[in-house]
Design a protein around this motif. Structure first.
Motif, mmCIF file in Angstrom:
data_model
loop_
_atom_site.group_PDB
_atom_site.id
_atom_site.type_symbol
_atom_site.label_atom_id
_atom_site.label_comp_id
_atom_site.label_asym_id
_atom_site.label_seq_id
_atom_site.Cartn_x
_atom_site.Cartn_y
_atom_site.Cartn_z
ATOM 1 N N HIS A 64 17.184 21.416 46.583
ATOM 2 C CA HIS A 64 18.036 21.693 47.742
ATOM 3 C C HIS A 64 19.384 20.979 47.589
ATOM 4 N N MET A 65 19.984 21.104 46.418
ATOM 5 C CA MET A 65 21.221 20.376 46.152
ATOM 6 C C MET A 65 22.389 20.845 47.009
ATOM 7 N N GLU A 66 22.212 21.979 47.706
ATOM 8 C CA GLU A 66 23.267 22.394 48.634
ATOM 9 C C GLU A 66 23.486 21.325 49.706
ATOM 10 N N LEU A 67 22.448 20.543 50.028
ATOM 11 C CA LEU A 67 22.596 19.466 51.011
ATOM 12 C C LEU A 67 23.584 18.411 50.528
ATOM 13 N N ILE A 68 23.560 18.140 49.244
ATOM 14 C CA ILE A 68 24.486 17.170 48.672
ATOM 15 C C ILE A 68 25.896 17.746 48.634
ATOM 16 N N HIS A 69 26.019 19.013 48.246
ATOM 17 C CA HIS A 69 27.343 19.645 48.171
ATOM 18 C C HIS A 69 27.984 19.724 49.560
ATOM 19 N N ILE A 70 27.190 20.016 50.574
ATOM 20 C CA ILE A 70 27.698 20.069 51.947
ATOM 21 C C ILE A 70 28.226 18.702 52.378
ATOM 22 N N ALA A 71 27.460 17.656 52.083
ATOM 23 C CA ALA A 71 27.879 16.299 52.466
ATOM 24 C C ALA A 71 29.135 15.877 51.705
ATOM 25 N N GLU A 72 29.198 16.209 50.422
ATOM 26 C CA GLU A 72 30.397 15.893 49.637
ATOM 27 C C GLU A 72 31.624 16.564 50.250
ATOM 28 N N ASP A 73 31.480 17.844 50.577
ATOM 29 C CA ASP A 73 32.598 18.596 51.149
ATOM 30 C C ASP A 73 33.024 18.010 52.491
ATOM 31 N N ALA A 74 32.038 17.615 53.308
ATOM 32 C CA ALA A 74 32.336 17.026 54.616
ATOM 33 C C ALA A 74 33.103 15.718 54.465
ATOM 34 N N MET A 75 32.749 14.938 53.474
ATOM 35 C CA MET A 75 33.462 13.684 53.244
ATOM 36 C C MET A 75 34.897 13.941 52.817
ATOM 37 N N ARG A 76 35.077 14.843 51.865
ATOM 38 C CA ARG A 76 36.431 15.120 51.372
ATOM 39 C C ARG A 76 37.326 15.660 52.486
ATOM 40 N N LYS A 77 36.780 16.474 53.365
ATOM 41 C CA LYS A 77 37.566 17.011 54.476
ATOM 42 C C LYS A 77 38.002 15.920 55.441
ATOM 43 N N ASN A 78 37.339 14.787 55.370
ATOM 44 C CA ASN A 78 37.700 13.660 56.236
ATOM 45 C C ASN A 78 38.349 12.519 55.459
ATOM 46 N N GLY A 79 38.860 12.856 54.258
ATOM 47 C CA GLY A 79 39.597 11.875 53.477
ATOM 48 C C GLY A 79 38.748 10.801 52.842
ATOM 49 N N VAL A 80 37.454 11.082 52.681
ATOM 50 C CA VAL A 80 36.523 10.107 52.093
ATOM 51 C C VAL A 80 36.091 10.602 50.717
ATOM 52 N N THR A 81 36.141 9.744 49.727
ATOM 53 C CA THR A 81 35.699 10.091 48.378
ATOM 54 C C THR A 81 34.195 9.867 48.267
ATOM 55 N N PRO A 82 33.421 10.922 47.973
ATOM 56 C CA PRO A 82 31.968 10.746 47.842
ATOM 57 C C PRO A 82 31.620 9.866 46.640
ATOM 58 N N VAL A 83 30.668 8.999 46.829
ATOM 59 C CA VAL A 83 30.163 8.150 45.751
ATOM 60 C C VAL A 83 28.647 8.339 45.699
ATOM 61 N N ILE A 84 28.194 9.110 44.708
ATOM 62 C CA ILE A 84 26.764 9.372 44.580
ATOM 63 C C ILE A 84 26.150 8.316 43.658
ATOM 64 N N SER A 85 25.162 7.611 44.167
ATOM 65 C CA SER A 85 24.528 6.553 43.394
ATOM 66 C C SER A 85 23.086 6.397 43.856
ATOM 67 N N PRO A 86 22.227 5.814 43.015
ATOM 68 C CA PRO A 86 20.836 5.612 43.430
ATOM 69 C C PRO A 86 20.726 4.493 44.461
ATOM 70 N N VAL A 87 19.830 4.677 45.420
ATOM 71 C CA VAL A 87 19.570 3.624 46.399
ATOM 72 C C VAL A 87 18.714 2.555 45.736
#
Length: 257
Positions: free
Chosen positions: A175-198
């Motif tokens: 369901h990687m669309e969930l990640i792409h949606i969140a990335e897009d939402a961040m960029r639209k708000n001027g935030v650079t997504p940082v994907i990393s392991p918890v």
């Protein structure tokens, strides 16, 4: 931002879970009753963090039973449980603790210990992103306890191992669309997504294995579990804006791929 009639969106479900830090926040979560197809936990750190990998986690409780006798006549008889506890800990890999590890590296973490001559008790958490290495770590803990039993007699050590949660990666990747949606939402708000392991876990990991794919979003918090833990208001506002944008992505009839 408020979700008003000029901002179409699908049904929004919201839940708060207790006891996340001990891996039991989702124990009684009714996924079917909650009624969502997908979810996000808001349990991350610095603004921009986006996570869909986490540790596999287990807890270990070790009880050591010693033998007390007057120290003046103890030769060959006394078994000091507190000293045996120190001996047991010394059998674990010295450099595989939180202090020496980062990224995808796992660890054994002694969270607390107490002891006297007749009895000692140690509590550990065991972590690794890789499931096979995680199982190996549990096996090492079992071997260490067995070795102490060999040295001091059967029944000296009582080990209780309990799995807490697993890496949600395998449940999110379909369901990687969930990640792409969140990335897009961040960029639209001027935030650079940082994907990393918890290097920890979230209730989203448990929920993902319960049938509700649930990656993790930032909160803007820093220095977790320390006396200098904090979150700034500006970061919280950015998180709200990101969440609002994500909700808009799930508008009725809208393709979210």
């Amino acid at each position: 931002l408020l979700l008003t009639s000029d901002r179409p969106h699908g049904t929004v479900k919201l839940a708060f879970t207790p006891d996340e830090e001990i891996g039991r926040g989702a124990d009684r979560f009714d996924v079917a009753g909650f009624g969502a197809d997908y979810a996000y936990t808001v349990d991350g750190g610095a603004i921009g963090e986006l996570e869909y990998e986490n540790f596999n986690a287990a807890s270990a409780k070790i009880v050591i039973r010693g033998k007390s006798i007057h120290p003046g006549s103890a030769k060959g008889q006394m078994v000091n449980a507190a000293l045996v506890a120190m001996e047991l800990h010394g059998l674990l890999p010295a450099l595989e603790t939180p202090y020496y590890t980062d990224g995808y590296e796992g660890f054994y973490h002694l969270t607390d210990l107490q002891g006297e001559t007749e009895q000692a008790e140690l509590h550990y958490i065991i972590r690794d992103h890789d499931r096979a290495k995680f199982e190996d770590r549990k096996a090492v803990m079992q071997k260490v306890c067995a070795e102490i039993d060999r040295r001091y007699g059967a029944g000296t050590v009582e080990l209780t191992l309990r799995d807490s949660y697993y890496n949600m990666k395998e449940k999110i990747e379909p369901h990687m669309e969930l990640i792409h949606i969140a990335e897009d939402a961040m960029r639209k708000n001027g935030v650079t997504p940082v994907i990393s392991p918890v290097r920890g876990g979230t209730d989203g990991a448990r929920l993902s294995y319960m049938g509700l794919p649930c990656p993790n979003l930032c909160t803007g918090g820093h220095n977790y579990h320390g006396k200098y833990e904090y979150v700034c208001v500006e970061s919280m506002e950015q998180t709200v804006n990101i969440l609002t944008e994500i909700v808009k992505s799930f508008a009725v009839g809208k393709n979210v791929d």
